[in-house]
Design a protein around this motif. Structure first.
Motif, PDB file in Angstrom:
ATOM      1  N   GLY A 473       0.789  -1.206  -0.081  1.00  0.00           N
ATOM      2  CA  GLY A 473      -0.145   0.002   0.014  1.00  0.00           C
ATOM      3  C   GLY A 473       0.916   1.208   0.121  1.00  0.00           C
ATOM      4  O   GLY A 473       0.364   2.186  -0.254  1.00  0.00           O
ATOM      5  N   ILE A 474       2.375   1.266   0.081  1.00  0.00           N
ATOM      6  CA  ILE A 474       3.296   2.196   0.145  1.00  0.00           C
ATOM      7  C   ILE A 474       3.739   2.623  -1.347  1.00  0.00           C
ATOM      8  O   ILE A 474       3.679   1.790  -2.049  1.00  0.00           O
ATOM      9  N   ASP A 475       3.797   3.711  -1.659  1.00  0.00           N
ATOM     10  CA  ASP A 475       4.271   4.304  -2.961  1.00  0.00           C
ATOM     11  C   ASP A 475       5.327   3.638  -3.246  1.00  0.00           C
ATOM     12  O   ASP A 475       6.268   3.478  -2.464  1.00  0.00           O
ATOM     13  N   ASP A 476       5.575   3.018  -4.327  1.00  0.00           N
ATOM     14  CA  ASP A 476       6.752   2.400  -4.909  1.00  0.00           C
ATOM     15  C   ASP A 476       8.132   3.294  -4.880  1.00  0.00           C
ATOM     16  O   ASP A 476       9.005   2.731  -4.430  1.00  0.00           O
ATOM     17  N   GLU A 477       7.752   4.576  -5.174  1.00  0.00           N
ATOM     18  CA  GLU A 477       8.878   5.589  -5.089  1.00  0.00           C
ATOM     19  C   GLU A 477       9.467   5.655  -3.712  1.00  0.00           C
ATOM     20  O   GLU A 477      10.738   5.703  -3.493  1.00  0.00           O
ATOM     21  N   VAL A 478       8.622   5.659  -2.899  1.00  0.00           N
ATOM     22  CA  VAL A 478       9.057   5.849  -1.383  1.00  0.00           C
ATOM     23  C   VAL A 478       9.523   4.526  -0.928  1.00  0.00           C
ATOM     24  O   VAL A 478      10.701   4.573  -0.330  1.00  0.00           O
ATOM     25  N   MET A 479       9.149   3.404  -1.339  1.00  0.00           N
ATOM     26  CA  MET A 479       9.883   2.128  -0.830  1.00  0.00           C
ATOM     27  C   MET A 479      11.155   2.046  -1.462  1.00  0.00           C
ATOM     28  O   MET A 479      12.096   1.529  -0.766  1.00  0.00           O
ATOM     29  N   SER A 480      11.253   2.679  -2.665  1.00  0.00           N
ATOM     30  CA  SER A 480      12.644   2.264  -3.450  1.00  0.00           C
ATOM     31  C   SER A 480      13.780   3.444  -2.566  1.00  0.00           C
ATOM     32  O   SER A 480      14.887   3.002  -2.716  1.00  0.00           O
ATOM     33  N   GLN A 481      13.095   4.296  -1.669  1.00  0.00           N
ATOM     34  CA  GLN A 481      14.350   5.249  -1.205  1.00  0.00           C
ATOM     35  C   GLN A 481      14.612   4.485   0.326  1.00  0.00           C
ATOM     36  O   GLN A 481      15.513   5.119   0.802  1.00  0.00           O
ATOM     37  N   LEU A 482      13.854   3.618   0.839  1.00  0.00           N
ATOM     38  CA  LEU A 482      13.937   2.914   2.069  1.00  0.00           C
ATOM     39  C   LEU A 482      15.530   2.296   2.098  1.00  0.00           C
ATOM     40  O   LEU A 482      15.885   1.259   1.151  1.00  0.00           O
ATOM     41  N   GLY A 483      16.482   2.691   2.961  1.00  0.00           N
ATOM     42  CA  GLY A 483      17.775   2.162   2.951  1.00  0.00           C
ATOM     43  C   GLY A 483      17.662   0.665   3.413  1.00  0.00           C
ATOM     44  O   GLY A 483      17.878  -0.364   2.859  1.00  0.00           O
ATOM     45  N   LEU A 500      10.868  -5.932  -1.779  1.00  0.00           N
ATOM     46  CA  LEU A 500      12.121  -6.079  -2.506  1.00  0.00           C
ATOM     47  C   LEU A 500      12.072  -5.166  -3.609  1.00  0.00           C
ATOM     48  O   LEU A 500      13.110  -5.253  -4.426  1.00  0.00           O
ATOM     49  N   THR A 501      11.341  -4.212  -3.518  1.00  0.00           N
ATOM     50  CA  THR A 501      11.452  -2.978  -4.461  1.00  0.00           C
ATOM     51  C   THR A 501      12.852  -2.368  -4.388  1.00  0.00           C
ATOM     52  O   THR A 501      13.226  -1.990  -3.332  1.00  0.00           O
ATOM     53  N   GLY A 502      13.367  -2.300  -5.800  1.00  0.00           N
ATOM     54  CA  GLY A 502      14.588  -1.568  -5.849  1.00  0.00           C
ATOM     55  C   GLY A 502      15.766  -2.369  -5.257  1.00  0.00           C
ATOM     56  O   GLY A 502      17.182  -1.811  -5.190  1.00  0.00           O
ATOM     57  N   LEU A 503      15.617  -3.533  -5.167  1.00  0.00           N
ATOM     58  CA  LEU A 503      16.878  -4.353  -4.546  1.00  0.00           C
ATOM     59  C   LEU A 503      17.491  -5.309  -5.577  1.00  0.00           C
ATOM     60  O   LEU A 503      16.601  -6.053  -6.409  1.00  0.00           O
ATOM     61  N   ALA A 504      18.765  -5.595  -5.680  1.00  0.00           N
ATOM     62  CA  ALA A 504      19.101  -6.754  -6.408  1.00  0.00           C
ATOM     63  C   ALA A 504      19.038  -7.998  -5.659  1.00  0.00           C
ATOM     64  O   ALA A 504      18.732  -8.022  -4.580  1.00  0.00           O
ATOM     65  N   GLY A 505      18.910  -9.002  -6.565  1.00  0.00           N
ATOM     66  CA  GLY A 505      18.647 -10.400  -5.989  1.00  0.00           C
ATOM     67  C   GLY A 505      17.300 -10.563  -5.832  1.00  0.00           C
ATOM     68  O   GLY A 505      17.076 -11.533  -4.628  1.00  0.00           O
TER      69      GLY A 505
END
Length: 570
Positions: A473-483, A500-505
């Motif tokens: 339910g969280i915006d994909d752009e925000v999820m991709s910014q989570l360290g 797993l958005t924005g992560l390798a593997g």
């Protein structure tokens, strides 16, 4: 429990590649290894670190795989197992360490000098090559875990243990707070305990000030673990007055206890955007935005107070014709004067009365709540805002956004003065929010202060800790910014994809995440850890309480030089 076999080889490389992973022929019983095992392949001077992502049964002759072997003599059975019948592991390689030339060799001293001068990076670093065939693979030992996840020291916090061997896995909290992070897990997987534990670590190590929006009143005072029916300590109980508890409204209580201070929101603190965020909660129509803009043009910053002073339905009578018309001090009268639809204005007035009548919303508070909170956060304390009886979406969205917007503005001003005039840098601030999808969903994330903070990374020394059971339910752009992401079991495929958005593997980690135990097992991954790893989270119990209380009093705050390094960290 420590595995005494961890230095023995468990198999050897028989194939694979960087994309698909390395194939390993297992040479020990299959029950010695499981998905998610942390393994090491030593190949000359290079050590490859990785995770087991799959176990597969194989055979050199399908006939022996199809036929049961229990009728054969034991010696023949033993000969078949491991030779004709075998198990293959898939290893997802994550990191490479160059240990350098052999000690005593002519090249060793030159290599060490290059490393000391930062002309060569021994690692850990991304894997860009492969080991040789038949290179041996073993389970990681305690030294390997410490090499990757750190040893005991300042800012290092044990978040759990490796699932098989029980070696401590540490999180570098100084790095953790430099970018926004998330804690996820389905309902009932222990998110609240995990969040309370991480917050306790942050408070113990004093790596940042913490502002916690406690929607369900779980973090401040002692609570009951309904699974074990035991009392668990709240953060106020662990750290005393170092943790300040706030509540909404004069005379408010939190779980029957008096807070350290109470908050009241002034009518002038409301912006029209704050009301638009509540469109769903207030059931606003599409015309509400037009009316709100007209209110701000007419009244300026005091629009809320002035609008609510208008009387709905007030009319005057024309003495000559006897006809009635809206009075000048009525909602409809104002609407006519400002070319706004009368019914729309009256409907908005009725719906805003829900907020206006809140006990914590006043025209003139006894003191500025932001100044009080900022003063505490800047002077070595942490603040937990418990919502008490106001644990519904409307109150949570309203209060958290207004408070965060104003506190962020203070941090922005102080950061600009630090960068421009060399004043002291602000203390790093971490803001923890529950039910994050209500504040950071695709519809609202671009409008809330939280969405702005998530996208700014560490620009103004403010980061988020988002806690949620539905990360999809969280915006994909925000999820991709989570360290850093700490996630428990998730049963929904969309939620797994979101984490797993924005992560390798991602493909290798998806199955591992789906098969975590529902209690206690979590997956650490993202920017804040050098490699993903499943761990058994530590218990929030008496042992943990004693460790948290072991922090020496008077721990010095970071110097300006350390804060400058925090700000410039890449």
């Amino acid at each position: 429990m420590i595995d005494t076999h961890s230095n023995e080889p468990i198999g050897y490389i028989v194939g694979g590649g960087l994309k698909e992973g390395f194939r390993i022929r297992l040479t020990v019983p299959a029950d010695r290894v499981q998905e998610g095992s942390f393994v090491v392949c030593e190949n000359g001077r290079f050590h490859y670190y990785g995770l087991i992502t799959d176990l597969q049964l194989g055979s050199t002759d399908p006939r022996f795989a199809d036929e049961k072997t229990d009728r054969l003599q034991p010696a023949i059975q033993q000969a078949l197992l491991g030779k004709t019948l075998y198990t293959t592991l898939m290893m997802y390689p994550t990191l490479l360490m160059d240990t350098g030339p052999e000690f005593g060799s002519p090249d060793r001293a030159a290599w060490e000098e290059r490393v000391a001068n930062q002309q060569e990076n021994p690692g850990p670093k991304p894997v860009k090559t492969v080991p040789a065939h038949h290179a041996e693979v073993r389970q990681a030992n305690e030294a390997d875990v410490a090499q990757i996840f750190g040893e005991a020291g300042d800012g290092m916090f044990v978040v759990g243990q490796t699932i098989e061997q029980g070696y401590p896995v540490r999180l570098d909290l100084k790095k953790f707070v430099k970018r926004s992070s998330g804690i996820f897990g389905a309902t009932g997987t222990g998110k609240s305990f995990l969040t309370r534990m991480v917050l306790a670590g942050l408070m113990r190590e004093d790596v940042a000030a913490a502002l916690v929006f406690d929607m369900h009143n779980e973090y401040a005072f002692d609570d009951t673990d309904t699974d074990r029916m035991v009392t668990v300590r709240g953060l106020r109980g662990l750290f005393g007055s170092k943790v300040q508890v706030a509540a909404l409204g004069k005379g408010a209580l939190v779980r029957g206890k008096s807070p350290d201070f109470t908050l009241e929101i002034a009518l002038k603190d409301f912006q029209t955007n704050d009301i638009e965020l509540l469109s769903e909660a207030l059931n606003l129509t599409d015309t509400a935005g037009v009316t709100l803009n007209a209110l701000f043009r007419a009244f300026g910053p005091d629009w809320f107070a002035e609008f609510m002073k208008l009387e709905p339905g007030a009319v005057e009578t024309d003495p000559e014709s006897g006809k009635t018309f809206p009075a000048d001090n009525s909602v409809a009268g104002w609407a006519r004067q400002n070319n706004v639809h009368e019914k729309a204005a009256e409907a908005l007035h009725r719906k805003l009365a829900v907020i206006y009548d809140k006990p914590y919303v006043v025209e003139r508070p006894a003191q500025d709540f932001v100044t009080e909170i900022v003063d505490k956060l800047e002077n070595g304390r942490h603040v937990i805002l418990s919502f008490g009886e106001y644990d519904n979406d409307l109150d949570y969205l309203l209060v958290s956004n207004i408070l965060t917007r104003r506190i962020r503005q203070h941090w922005v001003r102080k950061t600009e003065r630090h960068k421009t005039h060399g004043e002291a840098a602000p203390r790093p601030l971490l803001i923890a929010i529950e039910e994050a999808h209500k504040l950071l969903n695709p519809h609202l994330s671009g409008q809330t202060a939280f969405g702005i903070i998530a996208r700014e990374l560490r620009k103004y020394f403010v980061t988020l800790l988002v806690v949620d059971q539905r990360p999809s339910g969280i915006d994909d752009e925000v999820m991709s910014q989570l360290g850093t992401r700490i996630t428990g079991w998730l049963g929904d495929e969309d939620d797994i994809r979101a984490v797993l958005t924005g992560l390798a593997g991602r493909d290798q980690l998806r199955g591992m995440l789906a098969r975590l135990q529902e209690k206690e097992e979590v997956l650490l991954l993202g920017w804040g850890v050098k490699m993903p790893i499943p761990v058994r989270s530590r218990r929030y119990d008496e042992t943990f309480y004693e460790e948290m209380k072991g922090r020496k009093a008077g721990t010095p705050q970071p110097s300006d030089d350390e804060l400058d390094e925090w700000f410039s960290y890449g």
